[in-house]
Design a protein around this motif. Structure first.
Motif, PDB file in Angstrom:
ATOM      1  N   ARG B   7       0.844  -1.192   0.000  1.00 29.26           N
ATOM      2  CA  ARG B   7       0.000   0.000   0.000  1.00 29.26           C
ATOM      3  C   ARG B   7       0.879   1.242   0.000  1.00 29.26           C
ATOM      4  N   SER B   8       0.621   2.150  -0.932  1.00 29.94           N
ATOM      5  CA  SER B   8       1.363   3.421  -0.938  1.00 29.94           C
ATOM      6  C   SER B   8       0.368   4.564  -0.923  1.00 29.94           C
ATOM      7  N   GLY B   9       0.899   5.768  -0.765  1.00 25.20           N
ATOM      8  CA  GLY B   9       0.041   6.953  -0.744  1.00 25.20           C
ATOM      9  C   GLY B   9      -0.540   7.202   0.627  1.00 25.20           C
ATOM     10  N   THR B  15       4.655   3.762   2.864  1.00 20.53           N
ATOM     11  CA  THR B  15       4.410   2.497   2.182  1.00 20.53           C
ATOM     12  C   THR B  15       4.393   1.366   3.197  1.00 20.53           C
ATOM     13  N   ARG B  16       3.361   0.528   3.131  1.00 17.70           N
ATOM     14  CA  ARG B  16       3.268  -0.629   4.019  1.00 17.70           C
ATOM     15  C   ARG B  16       2.977  -1.869   3.189  1.00 17.70           C
ATOM     16  N   PHE B  57      -5.185   5.860  -0.753  1.00 19.02           N
ATOM     17  CA  PHE B  57      -4.217   4.773  -0.890  1.00 19.02           C
ATOM     18  C   PHE B  57      -4.302   4.124  -2.269  1.00 19.02           C
ATOM     19  N   THR B  58      -3.182   3.593  -2.716  1.00 18.37           N
ATOM     20  CA  THR B  58      -3.154   2.713  -3.877  1.00 18.37           C
ATOM     21  C   THR B  58      -2.508   1.396  -3.449  1.00 18.37           C
TER      22      THR B  58
END
Lengths: 296, 144
Positions: B7-9, B15-16, B57-58
């Protein structure tokens, strides 16, 4: 593009409560002029929208985010353990955090003002949310976000924290905030989260496809340029460099895919037009961009 | 089969990553067809796929060598279920990191026959890890 409005409208806030669901807008819980509700997130959002509105209205003469008195809408208690805040194109939305890393996102005024500034950007330059233009979009939210807080606290540039999101981490996190305009890359360094990835200069620009091309990462560069110009001039940053940035945004010279050098030139031009070429202000802005490695 | 979700954003830009083990049957019958079905879709609001939304999130979901980008635009559907399962999988390793520097070491190159870039136009260069490539437009799906 809509320019700043000379007619300042009336502040109209509407705070909704999603009740832990992911449905918008939720139930209206506080409208303009209504008393405190006793719910921290609701009242923080209400106050934060007011603080942000007043910066744009009282300092820059803009009537709400669109220059035409648009009501300011927000939803709190969005989702379950939702660890984010966002702008959905019409309203701000705030989660309560996961309780592990993040607490409620309304706990920091800079989060509220950051999100509302996305609305200002949408109705002015509407910078594309990708790559350098996306990083500028994020940077504008951080810049005006911290200016709202500095104005509320009556802080000069030298006394301000220049932090975005201070107070929303849980005590378990090794970090003071999510971003620092003063020292990008130093806001947190945590075993779980890793280290703040923001660069301060173009030498450390991060190429990535994540995060829409690093919009929350490379924003550290224009953020730091703003900080350097503000501290070089001293005093109230929202009145000096803040006004220059505001006028650059509304200059009509920023394309939707604006890159850092184009934005830097717009701020140099805005400083020259307001204060004169060769003025202390114009030199501070030009020097700031030079220090972060952005050619103007 | 291992499914990795990155997950980014988000407002924090942090980022996770989470991962989840599913049976080969589940992967082949449920997730891979769903991911492949989205191949070639031209998302009107890419790059970013976010429309006027900011700080959302993306998700990059990698099922073996098949990857799909999922935008947080809508909260319901199978991808949401998969993400929630991965986040709640206590036994699975969960990591978080800042953006990976561009010099990140690439993993073994996948077999072209096995590589499906369902969320964009796959090129040989894109077989490199996402973070190792120059910034380019992601084309995330909304959560279905």
């Amino acid at each position: 593009m809509r320019r700043g409005s000379a007619v300042v409208g009336t502040l109209r806030r509407r705070i909704h409560d999603a009740g832990g669901r992911e449905e918008l807008p939720g139930n209206l819980v506080r409208a303009e002029g209504a008393p405190l509700t006793g719910d921290a997130a609701t009242d923080e959002a209400y106050d934060g929208l007011g603080s942000t509105y007043r910066l744009f209205s009282e300092e820059y003469g803009r009537s709400s985010i669109d220059g035409a008195g648009k009501p300011l809408d927000a939803t709190v208690h969005y989702g379950s353990n939702y660890d984010n805040a966002f702008w959905d194109g019409e309203r701000m939305v705030f989660g309560d955090g996961d309780g592990e890393i993040f607490g409620r996102f309304t706990a920091s005024l800079t989060v509220i003002s950051h999100e509302l500034t996305h609305g200002f950007t949408q109705y002015s330059t509407n910078l594309q949310y990708q790559g350098q233009s996306g990083a500028l979009n994020e940077s504008l939210s951080d810049v005006f976000g911290v200016l709202v807080e500095q104005r509320e606290l009556g802080q000069d540039a030298g006394a301000a924290s220049w932090l975005v999101g201070a107070g929303i981490f849980t005590p378990a996190v090794e970090g003071q905030a999510l971003r620092s305009l003063k020292a990008p890359g130093t806001a947190y360094d945590d075993d779980v989260l890793g280290k703040d990835p923001q660069p301060a200069t173009m030498a450390d620009f991060v190429d990535t496809t994540s995060d829409n091309g690093g919009v929350h990462i490379n924003s550290g560069i224009p953020n730091h340029a703003f900080y350097l110009a503000a501290v070089a001039l001293g005093g109230k940053a929202w009145k000096g460099v803040g006004r220059i940035w505001y006028e650059a945004v509304l200059s009509g010279s920023l394309p939707a895919d604006c890159d850092f050098p184009t934005f830097a030139r717009a701020t140099n031009d805005a400083a020259g037009e307001r204060y004169g070429a060769g003025s202390r202000e114009a030199e501070a802005v030009a020097e700031a961009w030079s220090k972060v490695g952005v050619p103007a | 089969m291992k499914i990795e979700i990155t997950r980014s954003g988000g407002f924090g830009g942090i980022t996770r990553s989470w991962s989840l083990e599913v049976s080969a049957t589940e992967a082949e019958q449920r997730w891979l067809p769903l991911a492949r079905a989205e191949g070639g879709i031209d998302h009107a609001d890419a790059p970013g796929g976010t429309g006027e939304q900011r700080d959302r999130f993306t998700y990059r979901i990698a099922i073996g060598y098949t990857e799909v980008y999922v935008f947080e635009g809508r909260p319901d559907g199978p991808w949401r279920e998969l993400i929630d399962r991965a986040r709640s999988a206590k036994a699975a390793p969960s990591t978080a990191s800042a953006a990976t520097p561009p010099a990140a070491a690439p993993p073994p190159a996948p077999s072209p026959a096995d590589h499906h870039r369902t969320a964009g136009d796959a090129t040989p260069e894109e077989a490199a890890p996402e973070e190792a490539r120059d910034a380019g437009p992601g084309k995330p799906r909304e959560l279905l």
